[in-house]
Write a protein that holds these residues in place. Structure first.
Motif: not given
Length: 782
Positions: A277-297
């Motif tokens: 779970i952690g690496p997948r959430i981290n992957a968003v901010g590593r490659l682009q804006d992390a907003d999508m990860a917040v939206d998912l949660l």
């Protein structure tokens, strides 16, 4: 022998077993020892550790500035002011943002969030983002998991008329920002626990804002608490323990969608969060804006959650490929010697900044060195990236000593992020390498494994592992227990598509325990199947078709005695011994005709001689391949006594071994001599084949008997015709040189070629004794 890859620290003694908790909590001795290792020696401590309670959490009011911060938030809500939650792009920052947003929305706040873009803005608050927020009507900014180093940004906020509340957990630097309030455990002298994750601080603030304990936020809080690698003790243990229960039962569409793409079934564990779970959430901010990860949660829409989770899964796969490519390039720089001897500082244009922390971790694991990996921006003439360290080198402290080298710097003892001018790269490399060279010893660079207990194969069963798992969740400061097992493998084999893993079956007196060693496939040819292994690993329960079995996940192994590899009689050595092992070993033969037989053409074979021994001693031979039998046992004894290798490969091969033909008996000699006395002569040319068929003897046996009688002067031989000597002197058969040579040869074959493995090893043993002791670190009585 086979050296361990890490330093082993045995930090226990037999006295650790009895601390009076076994009967009270119905514990096995090994579990009681594990509690002692974690500093738990009283019933009260054990009760809190084994049975964590939400009541063990500290009152948020003890945290500095939290009252002032809450008052300002409530004022903003009452007056309809717009609030911005300013987060970070990693799993801790994303979950912190989600926790704070959900609490504020529950209170009716007009709120939104902002997470900076790693590539265009970098880490932490920045002036442009603050000014933009002001133009959009924001009156209050709350940072989560960031901000403690934002001294200049706090001044900007004050200048533009925006109140700033900082909630953070990162290391406090020399100057604190002039914010309205700073909610930070390490800035709070009255707060009992200093090691909360960013999301832990956000949770505490949310609790204080809401006025009650928000259990519904625990499923979010556990993500950052575990993913950010904070110590899982005290409050973090409670939050993780109850958070894992909460996330396992969570009805959030985003959590369910994450479980689905991670293929997690049943309850979520700390390993699920740490590795999936952690690496997948981290992957968003590593490659682009992390907003999508917040939206998912935070989304309440199941179809949107599945769509977002699917996209995040694709990003994670892309991230893995990018990491592999950069790691390969960075390793090439290291191998070329361009990155520093003691601290790796690797920099190159075009590297994705978002994954450099992962690459640095890979370099640390591979080279046992602190590693800084930076992406160079030629236009800005700056380098930006991440660093990871080894236990013995405090990255934060050592980098703070050269703070002027960086434009921006922040982090922890083992991890950090930084930006610096390109022209400072050589300076950074030189200063850190000088610091490491002066502060670290050779052993400091080697990974350390702290062993919690030595266990016997016979005492391992599923019930013991279930009891040990009561100590979970495992993590920093409460690591998953490491056990030392000593056993002979019943079976060793390579597994995996590239044969890069090992599978063991360890044999006890009445039990067999399986073991798996990932990434250790290259050791297969360096472990004799008959050797006793010292293995360090974690104990797990492997379930297959409803049946549960104990499994040892091997982290390191060693063989602490010399090893014998038995390849006697093999005609295909090149298939059994890989070329690399041939090339790193000394291959010796005692007969010149053996030098070009049975080994790959690339292998250099050395002919034994006394003159070469001194040179071989100086180069410290660890591995010795014996290709043929010696003429004298003394030669082999001398070779072994001088070299004392760690590994011996016995590759003797006898095409025409004499031992199975059997030395002629005295009755055979008597019969032949009686025949000669009766006949007076024997024609070897004409009668050899007839006699061999008559007696069922091989011709070589008859020739040997004739040679012995000739040497003893019992017969004369002229042109193949044997005639008796009418007046021979009385002599014993053993006086004949041919008889002595045959006896010697048969003794060599019997000792070295036809003996059992155990017999051969017993013969080698006296010549292999070494002085010294194993390199593993031993303490507390072991």
């Amino acid at each position: 022998m086979l050296q361990s890859q890490a330093n082993w620290k045995f930090t226990y003694s037999d006295s650790d077993n009895d601390i009076g908790l076994r009967e009270e909590f119905s514990l096995a001795p090994v579990t009681e020892r594990l509690l002692f290792q974690r500093g738990i020696v009283s019933k009260e401590q054990a009760e809190k550790f084994l049975h964590p309670s939400l009541e063990d959490l500290h009152d948020p009011v003890l945290m500095n500035d939290i009252g002032k911060a809450a008052e300002r938030v409530h004022q903003a809500i009452a007056e309809g002011e717009k609030i911005l939650v300013f987060g970070d792009y990693d799993a801790d920052g994303v979950s912190s943002t989600a926790v704070m947003l959900e609490a504020l929305r529950e209170l009716g706040a007009d709120c939104t969030f902002y997470i900076p873009n790693r590539f265009t803005e970098g880490y932490g608050p920045n002036e442009q983002a603050f000014r933009k927020a002001k133009t959009e009507g924001v009156d209050l900014i709350i940072t989560v998991d960031t901000g403690i180093a934002a001294v200049e940004e706090a001044e900007i906020a004050r200048e533009i008329g925006v109140d700033l509340i900082i909630t953070d957990h990162h290391e406090v630097q020399e100057q604190l920002p002039a914010a309205l309030a700073i909610v930070h455990p390490k800035c709070s002298t009255d707060y009992p626990f200093q090691e909360l994750a960013g999301v832990g601080v956000a949770f505490k603030f949310a609790q204080h804002l809401l006025g009650y304990f928000p259990k519904h936020l625990l499923d979010l809080t556990v993500i950052g608490t575990i993913a950010d690698l904070v110590p899982l003790v005290n409050e973090n243990r409670v939050l993780a323990k109850f958070g894992l229960k909460a996330i396992s039962q969570s009805n959030r569409p985003g959590i369910k969608a994450l479980k689905k793409v991670c293929k997690i079934e049943g309850d979520i564990t700390e390993e699920h969060i740490g590795f999936f779970i952690g690496p997948r959430i981290n992957a968003v901010g590593r490659l682009q804006d992390a907003d999508m990860a917040v939206d998912l949660l935070l989304t309440q829409d199941a179809s949107e959650a599945e769509e977002l989770a699917g996209f995040i899964q694709e990003l994670n796969l892309e991230r893995q490929k990018i990491v592999a490519d950069i790691a390969k390039e960075a390793e090439a720089l290291v191998e070329a010697g361009d990155t520093g001897e003691h601290v790796i500082v690797a920099a190159q244009e075009g590297w994705n900044e978002g994954v450099l922390g992962i690459v640095a971790s890979k370099l640390v694991r591979k080279y046992d060195r602190p590693a800084i990996v930076l992406s160079i921006n030629a236009d800005k003439k700056q380098a930006k990236g991440s660093a990871r360290s080894i236990d013995a080198f405090d990255l934060f402290k050592n980098c703070m000593e050269i703070r002027e080298t960086f434009t921006h710097f922040g982090g922890h003892a083992q991890a950090a992020g930084m930006t610096l001018p390109v022209e400072n790269l050589p300076i950074l490399r030189n200063l850190l390498n000088d610091a490491a060279a002066s502060k670290l010893t050779e052993e400091d660079y080697k990974q350390s494994l702290t062993i919690d207990s030595t266990v016997n194969i016979e005492e391992l069963d599923v019930s013991i592992i279930k009891e040990i798992n009561k100590l979970a969740p495992f993590g920093m400061s409460n690591p998953k227990p490491l056990f030392h097992v000593q056993a002979k493998p019943k079976e060793i084999r390579q597994i995996g598509s590239q044969q890069n893993h090992l599978k063991f079956s360890f044999q006890g007196e009445q039990k067999i325990v399986d073991g798996v060693a990932f990434g250790m496939g290259d050791l297969y040819h360096k472990i004799s199947p008959r050797s006793t292994l010292d293995v360090i690993g974690e104990l797990e329960i492997n379930e297959w078709n409803g049946k549960q079995k104990v499994q040892l996940m091997v982290k390191d192994l060693a063989v602490n005695v010399w090893q014998l590899f038995d390849y006697r009689g093999s005609r295909h050595l090149s298939k059994q011994i890989p070329l690399e092992l041939f090339q790193e070993s000394l291959a010796v033969c005692f007969h010149e005709e053996s030098m070009e037989q049975r080994v790959p053409a690339e292998v250099k074979v050395s002919l034994y001689s006394e003159d070469k021994l001194s040179y071989w001693e100086r180069v410290n031979i660890d591995s010795l391949i014996l290709l043929d039998l010696p003429e004298r046992l003394d030669d082999l004894e001398h070779l072994l006594s001088r070299l004392k290798p760690d590994k011996i490969f016995a590759c003797f091969y006898e095409k025409d071994g004499h031992f199975l033909e059997v030395l002629p008996s005295r009755e055979d000699f008597k019969w032949f001599y009686a025949m000669m006395l009766q006949r007076k002569q024997f024609d070897m040319k004409k009668e050899l084949d007839l006699l061999a068929k008559h007696k069922g003897w091989k011709q070589e046996k008859i020739k040997f008997i004739s040679e012995v009688f000739f040497e003893l002067e019992f017969v004369k031989i002229e042109d193949g015709l044997l005639k008796t000597n009418p007046h021979p002197a009385k002599k014993d058969l053993t006086e004949a040189p041919a008889y002595q040579k045959m006896q010697n040869r048969l003794e060599i074959e019997k000792t070295l070629y036809y003996s059992s493995y155990d017999e051969l090893r017993a013969w080698f043993d006296p010549f292999m004794e070494k002085s010294g002791s194993p390199k593993e670190e031993v303490s507390h009585g072991l």
